[in-house]
Design a protein around this motif. Structure first.
Motif, PDB file in Angstrom:
ATOM      1  N   VAL A   1     -13.796  16.111   4.828  1.00  0.00           N
ATOM      2  CA  VAL A   1     -12.818  14.946   5.047  1.00  0.00           C
ATOM      3  C   VAL A   1     -12.652  14.496   6.708  1.00  0.00           C
ATOM      4  O   VAL A   1     -12.534  15.605   7.438  1.00  0.00           O
ATOM      5  CB  VAL A   1     -11.654  15.219   4.751  1.00  0.00           C
ATOM      6  CG1 VAL A   1     -10.516  14.248   5.039  1.00  0.00           C
ATOM      7  CG2 VAL A   1     -11.729  15.365   3.075  1.00  0.00           C
ATOM      8  N   VAL A   2     -13.221  13.438   7.207  1.00  0.00           N
ATOM      9  CA  VAL A   2     -13.117  13.270   8.513  1.00  0.00           C
ATOM     10  C   VAL A   2     -11.872  12.352   8.828  1.00  0.00           C
ATOM     11  O   VAL A   2     -11.626  11.400   8.235  1.00  0.00           O
ATOM     12  CB  VAL A   2     -14.436  12.366   8.970  1.00  0.00           C
ATOM     13  CG1 VAL A   2     -14.513  12.141  10.332  1.00  0.00           C
ATOM     14  CG2 VAL A   2     -15.615  13.138   8.362  1.00  0.00           C
ATOM     15  N   VAL A   3     -11.128  12.819   9.714  1.00  0.00           N
ATOM     16  CA  VAL A   3      -9.790  12.188  10.354  1.00  0.00           C
ATOM     17  C   VAL A   3     -10.225  11.211  11.449  1.00  0.00           C
ATOM     18  O   VAL A   3     -10.930  11.552  12.375  1.00  0.00           O
ATOM     19  CB  VAL A   3      -8.728  12.948  10.645  1.00  0.00           C
ATOM     20  CG1 VAL A   3      -7.571  12.027  11.024  1.00  0.00           C
ATOM     21  CG2 VAL A   3      -8.383  13.858   9.470  1.00  0.00           C
TER      22      VAL A   3
ATOM     23  N   TRP B   1       3.320  12.649  11.648  1.00  0.00           N
ATOM     24  CA  TRP B   1       2.513  12.346  10.540  1.00  0.00           C
ATOM     25  C   TRP B   1       1.158  12.702  10.661  1.00  0.00           C
ATOM     26  O   TRP B   1       0.265  13.046   9.750  1.00  0.00           O
ATOM     27  CB  TRP B   1       2.827  10.921  10.054  1.00  0.00           C
ATOM     28  CG  TRP B   1       4.081  10.611   9.512  1.00  0.00           C
ATOM     29  CD1 TRP B   1       5.379  10.977   9.821  1.00  0.00           C
ATOM     30  CD2 TRP B   1       4.533  10.168   8.008  1.00  0.00           C
ATOM     31  NE1 TRP B   1       6.422  10.847   9.078  1.00  0.00           N
ATOM     32  CE2 TRP B   1       5.849  10.419   8.045  1.00  0.00           C
ATOM     33  CE3 TRP B   1       3.647   9.831   7.164  1.00  0.00           C
ATOM     34  CZ2 TRP B   1       6.392  10.015   6.542  1.00  0.00           C
ATOM     35  CZ3 TRP B   1       4.317   9.449   6.094  1.00  0.00           C
ATOM     36  CH2 TRP B   1       5.606   9.266   5.735  1.00  0.00           C
ATOM     37  N   ASN B   2       0.531  12.168  11.796  1.00  0.00           N
ATOM     38  CA  ASN B   2      -0.832  12.299  12.240  1.00  0.00           C
ATOM     39  C   ASN B   2      -1.303  13.880  12.254  1.00  0.00           C
ATOM     40  O   ASN B   2      -2.348  14.145  11.562  1.00  0.00           O
ATOM     41  CB  ASN B   2      -1.009  11.623  13.570  1.00  0.00           C
ATOM     42  CG  ASN B   2      -1.371  10.433  13.437  1.00  0.00           C
ATOM     43  OD1 ASN B   2      -1.808   9.679  12.392  1.00  0.00           O
ATOM     44  ND2 ASN B   2      -1.424   9.676  14.287  1.00  0.00           N
ATOM     45  N   GLN B   3      -0.173  14.524  12.620  1.00  0.00           N
ATOM     46  CA  GLN B   3      -0.423  16.001  12.501  1.00  0.00           C
ATOM     47  C   GLN B   3      -0.616  16.487  11.107  1.00  0.00           C
ATOM     48  O   GLN B   3      -1.415  17.345  10.594  1.00  0.00           O
ATOM     49  CB  GLN B   3       0.519  16.859  13.309  1.00  0.00           C
ATOM     50  CG  GLN B   3       0.236  17.039  14.835  1.00  0.00           C
ATOM     51  CD  GLN B   3       1.691  17.389  15.552  1.00  0.00           C
ATOM     52  OE1 GLN B   3       2.625  17.701  14.948  1.00  0.00           O
ATOM     53  NE2 GLN B   3       1.391  17.413  16.851  1.00  0.00           N
ATOM     54  N   THR B   4       0.218  15.899  10.256  1.00  0.00           N
ATOM     55  CA  THR B   4       0.318  16.328   8.667  1.00  0.00           C
ATOM     56  C   THR B   4      -1.217  15.867   8.275  1.00  0.00           C
ATOM     57  O   THR B   4      -1.693  16.673   7.492  1.00  0.00           O
ATOM     58  CB  THR B   4       1.317  15.477   7.948  1.00  0.00           C
ATOM     59  OG1 THR B   4       2.485  15.906   8.600  1.00  0.00           O
ATOM     60  CG2 THR B   4       1.425  15.825   6.758  1.00  0.00           C
TER      61      THR B   4
ATOM     62  N   GLY C   1      -6.199   7.750  10.840  1.00  0.00           N
ATOM     63  CA  GLY C   1      -4.885   8.256  11.223  1.00  0.00           C
ATOM     64  C   GLY C   1      -3.807   7.177  11.201  1.00  0.00           C
ATOM     65  O   GLY C   1      -4.296   5.849  10.985  1.00  0.00           O
ATOM     66  N   LEU C   2      -2.597   7.293  11.621  1.00  0.00           N
ATOM     67  CA  LEU C   2      -1.630   6.264  11.640  1.00  0.00           C
ATOM     68  C   LEU C   2      -1.390   5.605  13.061  1.00  0.00           C
ATOM     69  O   LEU C   2      -1.815   6.563  13.908  1.00  0.00           O
ATOM     70  CB  LEU C   2      -0.360   6.720  11.088  1.00  0.00           C
ATOM     71  CG  LEU C   2      -0.408   7.203   9.774  1.00  0.00           C
ATOM     72  CD1 LEU C   2       1.071   7.792   9.112  1.00  0.00           C
ATOM     73  CD2 LEU C   2      -0.812   5.917   8.583  1.00  0.00           C
ATOM     74  N   TYR C   3      -0.916   4.732  13.278  1.00  0.00           N
ATOM     75  CA  TYR C   3      -0.539   4.192  14.769  1.00  0.00           C
ATOM     76  C   TYR C   3       0.627   3.736  14.648  1.00  0.00           C
ATOM     77  O   TYR C   3       1.157   3.304  13.625  1.00  0.00           O
ATOM     78  CB  TYR C   3      -1.610   3.127  15.256  1.00  0.00           C
ATOM     79  CG  TYR C   3      -1.497   1.846  14.181  1.00  0.00           C
ATOM     80  CD1 TYR C   3      -2.373   1.648  13.005  1.00  0.00           C
ATOM     81  CD2 TYR C   3      -0.854   0.699  14.430  1.00  0.00           C
ATOM     82  CE1 TYR C   3      -2.026   0.415  12.341  1.00  0.00           C
ATOM     83  CE2 TYR C   3      -0.612  -0.424  13.837  1.00  0.00           C
ATOM     84  CZ  TYR C   3      -1.438  -0.539  12.630  1.00  0.00           C
ATOM     85  OH  TYR C   3      -1.308  -1.635  11.776  1.00  0.00           O
ATOM     86  N   ASN C   4       1.191   3.584  15.741  1.00  0.00           N
ATOM     87  CA  ASN C   4       2.736   2.875  16.087  1.00  0.00           C
ATOM     88  C   ASN C   4       2.532   1.434  16.314  1.00  0.00           C
ATOM     89  O   ASN C   4       2.262   1.024  17.552  1.00  0.00           O
ATOM     90  CB  ASN C   4       3.391   3.818  17.073  1.00  0.00           C
ATOM     91  CG  ASN C   4       4.847   3.468  17.135  1.00  0.00           C
ATOM     92  OD1 ASN C   4       5.557   2.787  16.387  1.00  0.00           O
ATOM     93  ND2 ASN C   4       5.395   3.794  18.305  1.00  0.00           N
ATOM     94  N   PRO C   5       2.885   0.641  15.454  1.00  0.00           N
ATOM     95  CA  PRO C   5       2.866  -0.947  15.777  1.00  0.00           C
ATOM     96  C   PRO C   5       4.289  -1.210  16.731  1.00  0.00           C
ATOM     97  O   PRO C   5       4.523  -2.471  17.128  1.00  0.00           O
ATOM     98  CB  PRO C   5       2.863  -1.403  14.241  1.00  0.00           C
ATOM     99  CG  PRO C   5       3.551  -0.449  13.472  1.00  0.00           C
ATOM    100  CD  PRO C   5       3.362   0.685  14.234  1.00  0.00           C
TER     101      PRO C   5
ATOM    102  N   VAL D   1      -3.678  18.567   6.502  1.00  0.00           N
ATOM    103  CA  VAL D   1      -4.114  18.405   4.974  1.00  0.00           C
ATOM    104  C   VAL D   1      -5.591  18.315   4.823  1.00  0.00           C
ATOM    105  O   VAL D   1      -6.140  18.948   4.033  1.00  0.00           O
ATOM    106  CB  VAL D   1      -3.511  17.267   4.357  1.00  0.00           C
ATOM    107  CG1 VAL D   1      -4.048  17.028   2.996  1.00  0.00           C
ATOM    108  CG2 VAL D   1      -1.741  17.460   4.160  1.00  0.00           C
ATOM    109  N   SER D   2      -6.243  17.484   5.779  1.00  0.00           N
ATOM    110  CA  SER D   2      -7.542  17.252   5.542  1.00  0.00           C
ATOM    111  C   SER D   2      -8.549  18.284   5.989  1.00  0.00           C
ATOM    112  O   SER D   2      -9.379  18.571   5.246  1.00  0.00           O
ATOM    113  CB  SER D   2      -7.817  15.905   6.641  1.00  0.00           C
ATOM    114  OG  SER D   2      -7.700  16.296   7.896  1.00  0.00           O
TER     115      SER D   2
END
Lengths: 270, 330, 310
Positions: free
Chosen positions: A219-221, A205-208, A184-188, A212-213
């Motif tokens: 597919v493991v998030v 975006w993480n929800q997206t 997943g993404l993180y907020n720097p 999708v996965s």
């Protein structure tokens, strides 16, 4: 009766003839090597080459994505990928790894990279596939940091969604069995003033990514936003963007946990 | 058959007894430690600057440096292209976790041949090749040589074959010395290190479709094989000059001038594509193996081999015609 | 081939060489028989070296034929050249090799030479003491002898020596002369010697050819060439009257005043008494008649001076 030469010069002559034969063979090899692309095994490593390439092709760990997979920001350059590779190797020396991560790569770039012959071959041979993608899309495509353009961000997210679908479809097409670990993404920028806005974007975006996965099997998030949420400085590199070694250590721990589950065979695509 | 062996043995004996070969081997023995030390210093300096001995960081840094140079607007287009190709290639090494400069004697020998193929090795060859016929004229021994019951073309051919044997010996000896000497500092491991090859270029793009790994020992064999071919071509041209020019000093001078201008021209005028038809701009054969970009557009391995072969055949034709027809005047 | 009949070991017909517009050698012809020592004489620049180089195939003739031991040099080069041993100009060997290595090298080119033969020739030229030293340490005389050893390796029927006494001291010259005579007499080898110093070869040559400005102006046995007009020295009183009388005689070729009373003439031997009688009849007192023995030198000088054309 023949006139004999001195032994040393006869030896020299034989050495010269031997040199000629060896070099001519080398020359012949080189010409066929360069001119005839008949060797159809790009990227297939010679089993006996080095210990990091030793092992069965089926024990391949493949890394795709951006600078996180590359390991940017880690002082010893390992990143999460090499750490995981090392951990896996402690259990099985035969495991090899190929890191295809490219610094600055966006989802758009990855869809193209994945079309390349050598990448597709590697995908087929992989046992595990790890992916970090989206960070560059998110923070480049959403306007400047100070002034986030919401409309632009939404367009970028939609493009990202499409690309991610395309990437995962392609991976599955090449290899229906290997589990894909998608970070997943993180907020720097969580420590900056505008943190609410950026955090909201990252969450969206993480929800997206999750949505999708779920469309694909195995597919493991792997979420990592929590690590960087409270105390980003501690886990970020001096560029305030990439993780530092502690950040990468956490990422590799998360990934190992997720892979452990896979080892027991109880995961079915999210 | 026995006759041929005798003739070639005679010529070899003359060449090695003349001290020239020993001088050349001494030059190699004296220079390789210097090159080794230079290489060692370079590695050390990089480590100091980066504060790490990890080649991944080094390579990453090199890529970043190249990228910075790319963004400079003063860079000529030709350089830009080759720089881009270099970056792609380095990135490839990085992506595949392959250390392109893993220290070790084999790696040194590989880099050594890549650097010495266009000038250093040819210079050594010119020194031995340019007096092979002219010295017989200068010493007057040509009269003894040509009043034997042996046809002139056989004498010349035995000289040529002996020269090719000697060139083979020099190339091999250079490789062996490079490995033995540099190994003292770098160690002797790395024979099986995978090396990438199979890069090719199309319209300035690095085509990696056929890129694959080969063990370094095989790469060395191929690299020195290509260097041998380049040296043989240089030897053939020097051989012709040696037949045409009666003085050894003059024939060496002609060859050195040609060799150095060939090297200079490729660097001075990379856009002048007609240069690719010259023999001495086509000596960097190992570039096709390593995937380094060639200076002039449109050059490929078959092209370079063809150019060198045509020049060599022409040189042999001239040498044999002149040698068998010409009167031996005082 | 080793029959008793005296076929010419070397025969040269109409040999000519033109370089550029200049004809350096023109229509040379001569023959050298078996076991014969043949002198090839002429001043420097007369075309001796060019001719010799044509004999051994170093220079292609523009015209003419060279036949060695019955083989045409052009058509049967290998067979012809196999019968020749030669030293062209200086005996240059590879200085960085030893004498033995030099000989071994030429022996390998010859093809059929045995190690025994090398030993033989080394002993023949008395080089066994120094044969394993590098040639660059040899004196000129030793080099000359090594050169001959080299020429003899293939047991040739014809030995071609270009100025073999060049640079040798008098003792060396005498030694060389004896050696050459021994080779011809004992081994039956024909020897072709070129020289510009006539008295050195005069004594050993059976026949000579004299070359000047590219053409052979006379060929024949030394004894025959020495016949003919010999120089005669007269001491007469009064000399002027004597000179007039000598000049009026037929058969007298030159008359010149050498000193105040001495007059030098060239005339056939049988004419001397007739001339003496005439002088006495005219009242000229003849105090002395000295007939000098002509050397090749005299003949040579006489002929080369007489012949300004060509």
């Amino acid at each position: 009766m023949k006139i004999k030469g001195r032994l040393i010069w006869i030896t020299f002559s034989f050495l010269a003839v031997a040199s000629l034969i060896i070099l001519a063979i080398g020359f012949g090899l080189a010409v066929t090597e360069v001119t005839g692309p008949s060797t159809p095994s790009p990227d297939s490593r010679n089993p006996s080459d080095t210990d990091e390439t030793r092992g069965m092709e089926k024990d391949l760990l493949l890394g795709l994505g951006d600078s996180l997979t590359r390991g940017t920001g880690d002082t010893n350059g390992q990143g999460y990928f090499e750490r995981v590779h090392q951990s896996l190797r402690e259990k099985n020396r035969g495991i090899s790894a190929v890191n295809l991560g490219i610094k600055g790569q966006t989802s758009e770039d990855l869809t193209k990279q994945i079309q390349q012959d050598r990448v597709q071959r590697l995908l087929k041979e992989s046992r595990w596939i790890t992916v970090t993608i989206g960070g560059n899309d998110l923070f480049r495509g959403s306007g400047s940091l100070e002034k986030i353009d919401l409309e632009k961000a939404e367009n970028t997210r939609q493009a990202y969604e499409k690309n991610l679908q395309s990437i995962l479809s392609d991976i599955r097409e090449q290899n229906p069995d290997a589990p894909v670990f998608l970070f997943g993404l993180y907020n720097p920028f969580g420590h900056l003033e505008d943190s609410e806005k950026t955090s909201a974007l990252v969450t969206e975006w993480n929800q997206t990514i999750r949505a999708v996965s779920q469309e694909y099997t195995k597919v493991v998030v792997v979420p990592i936003d929590d690590i960087f949420q409270l105390n980003p400085e501690k886990y970020l590199y001096s560029d305030h963007f990439h993780p530092n070694e502690k950040g990468y250590a956490f990422m590799s721990q998360r990934l190992m946990q997720a892979m452990q589950v896979d080892g027991e065979g109880s995961v079915n695509g999210g | 058959m026995h006759n041929w062996v005798s003739l070639i043995y005679n010529e070899l004996l003359k060449m090695i007894k003349k001290k020239r070969v020993r001088v050349i081997l001494l030059i190699v023995v004296a220079l390789i430690p210097i090159f080794t030390y230079a290489q060692y210093r370079t590695v050390q300096t990089t480590i100091e600057q980066l504060g790490t001995s990890d080649w991944r960081t080094v390579l990453q840094q090199q890529i970043i440096d190249s990228q910075n140079r790319l963004s400079s607007s003063r860079l000529p287009d030709e350089w830009r292209e080759s720089l881009k190709l270099n970056i792609q290639q380095q990135q490839y090494y990085l992506d595949h976790d392959i250390n392109p400069a893993a220290p070790g004697a084999p790696t040194f020998a590989r880099e050594f041949v890549e650097e010495s193929v266009s000038l250093f090795l040819p210079l050594l060859v010119v020194v031995v090749a340019s007096d092979i016929v002219s010295s017989e004229h200068a010493g007057g021994t040509i009269k003894l040589l040509l009043t034997r019951p042996v046809r002139r073309w056989r004498i010349l051919l035995s000289k040529y074959l002996a020269l090719i044997l000697l060139v083979s010996f020099i190339v091999t000896a250079t490789a062996v010395l490079a490995i033995l000497i540099s190994g003292v500092i770098f160690g002797y491991s790395g024979w099986n290190m995978p090396v990438l090859t199979g890069f090719s270029q199309q319209n300035g793009e690095l085509v990696t479709d056929h890129v694959h790994l080969i063990p370094q020992w095989k790469y060395l064999l191929m690299g020195y094989g290509l260097a041998w071919f380049a040296c043989a071509a240089v030897a053939t041209l020097s051989f012709m000059v040696s037949v045409l020019v009666r003085s050894t000093a003059a024939s060496m001078g002609v060859m050195l001038a040609a060799l150095i201008s060939g090297n200079l021209l490729t660097q001075l005028a990379p856009t002048w594509t007609a240069l690719k038809y010259l023999a001495f701009t086509n000596l960097r054969l190992t570039d096709y193996l390593s995937g380094s970009s060639t200076m002039i557009e449109g050059m490929t391995l078959p092209f370079s081999l063809a150019v060198l072969t045509v020049w060599s055949l022409a040189a042999l034709a001239v040498a044999f015609t002149v040698f068998t027809r010409n009167d031996v005047l005082a | 081939m080793a029959g008793k009949e005296k076929y010419p070991v070397l025969s040269v017909e109409d040999l000519s060489k033109q370089i550029g517009k200049r004809e350096i050698v023109r229509d040379i012809r001569f023959e050298v028989g078996q076991g014969e020592i043949f002198g090839f004489l002429g001043p420097n620049g007369a075309g001796k070296t060019t001719t010799i180089r044509m004999l051994v195939g170093l220079i292609r003739p523009t015209r003419g034929k060279v036949n060695i031991a019955g083989y045409d040099l052009k058509r049967d080069y290998l067979k012809a050249i196999r019968n020749v041993g030669c030293i062209v100009e200086n005996p240059e060997m590879y200085p960085f090799l030893t004498g033995r290595e030099n000989l071994e090298m030429f022996a390998r080119m010859e093809g059929k030479v045995s190690p025994k033969r090398i030993k033989e020739v080394v002993e023949l030229v008395e080089m066994d003491q120094r044969i394993d030293d590098a040639v660059k340490t040899y004196s000129l005389g030793m080099r000359q002898r090594l050169g001959i050893a080299q020429a003899l390796l293939g047991e040739p029927q014809l030995l071609i020596l270009d100025e073999p006494t060049n640079g040798l001291d008098p003792a060396g010259i005498r030694e060389m002369r004896q050696f050459i005579q021994r080779l011809a007499r004992e081994k039956g080898i024909s020897i072709f010697i070129s020289s510009h110093i006539l008295h050195e070869v005069q004594r050993i040559c059976d026949r000579v050819a004299i070359i000047n400005r590219g053409t052979v102006i006379r060929t024949g046995p030394v004894s025959r060439l020495l016949e003919g007009d010999s120089p005669v020295q007269w001491r007469l009183d009064p000399p002027d009257q004597g000179m007039d009388i000598l000049q009026s005689l037929s058969g007298v070729t030159t008359v010149e005043r050498s000193t105040e009373h001495d007059i030098l003439t060239h005339m056939p031997e049988e004419k001397i008494s007739e001339a003496n009688q005439r002088l006495l009849e005219a009242g000229v007192r003849v105090t002395a008649i000295r007939q000098q023995h002509p050397t090749l030198e005299d003949i040579f000088l006489q002929m080369t001076e007489e012949d300004p054309i060509a």
